[in-house]
Enzyme design. Structure first.
Site, short mmCIF file in Angstrom:
data_model
loop_
_atom_site.label_atom_id
_atom_site.label_comp_id
_atom_site.label_asym_id
_atom_site.label_seq_id
_atom_site.Cartn_x
_atom_site.Cartn_y
_atom_site.Cartn_z
N GLN A 1 1.01 -1.51 -0.01
CA GLN A 1 0.06 0.03 -0.06
C GLN A 1 1.01 1.37 -0.13
O GLN A 1 1.21 1.85 1.02
CB GLN A 1 -1.02 0.13 1.15
N PHE A 2 1.17 1.69 -1.30
CA PHE A 2 1.90 2.90 -1.33
C PHE A 2 1.51 4.06 -0.74
O PHE A 2 2.15 5.16 -0.37
CB PHE A 2 2.46 3.21 -2.78
N THR A 3 0.15 4.16 -0.68
CA THR A 3 -0.53 5.28 -0.13
C THR A 3 -0.13 5.52 1.35
O THR A 3 -0.59 6.81 1.90
CB THR A 3 -2.06 5.42 -0.04
#
Length: 148
Positions: free
Chosen positions: A78-80
């Site tokens: 999850q790059f967010t």
């Protein structure tokens, strides 16, 4: 590197209406990789994750780890987690690792977790995933490599 660790009674991840990863009791872990993360950082994070004692013992104290309860892992990229919301209302993701590097680190983390935990499930890097979970507690820990 950031891990959002959620103690769950069950969790699953679906891609294109197909379950690609599913666990019972254990941890759902959202994994964010930064542009300057290394395998050495990942090793420290995995060690901390796999030894985290946040399951209740017979006295209701959080003294038990994954191995004590036959816990499982569901790992989701999850790059967010590296959203920068300081300016304006649209997050910037410039601190997140690039896709190739982040995927390599994600796969490395999965392999290291498999060395310590018998059941490790995962999502699909870069896919549009639907995650379902029953957060037990709720109990959520944010583990940030900058704080280790």
């Amino acid at each position: 590197m950031k891990f959002v660790i959620q103690r769950v009674t069950e969790a699953s991840v679906t891609v294109d209406e197909k379950i690609v990863g599913q666990i019972g009791k254990g941890f759902l872990v959202l994994i964010g990789v930064a542009e300057d993360d290394t395998k050495e950082i990942a090793d420290k994070m995995v060690k901390k994750l796999c030894n985290m004692r946040i399951f209740d013992d017979e006295n209701g104290k959080t003294n038990l780890g994954l191995s004590d309860v036959d816990g499982q892992l569901l790992l989701i990229s999850q790059f967010t987690l590296y959203a920068d919301c300081k300016k304006g209302n649209r997050p910037s993701f410039v601190k997140a690792g690039g896709p190739d590097m982040a995927n390599e680190m994600y796969e490395y983390i999965i392999q290291k977790c498999k060395e310590a935990v018998p059941v490790v499930e995962k999502g699909i890097f870069g896919a549009d995933m639907k995650v379902q979970l029953s957060n037990d507690g709720p109990f959520t820990i944010v583990l940030d490599s900058e704080a280790l």
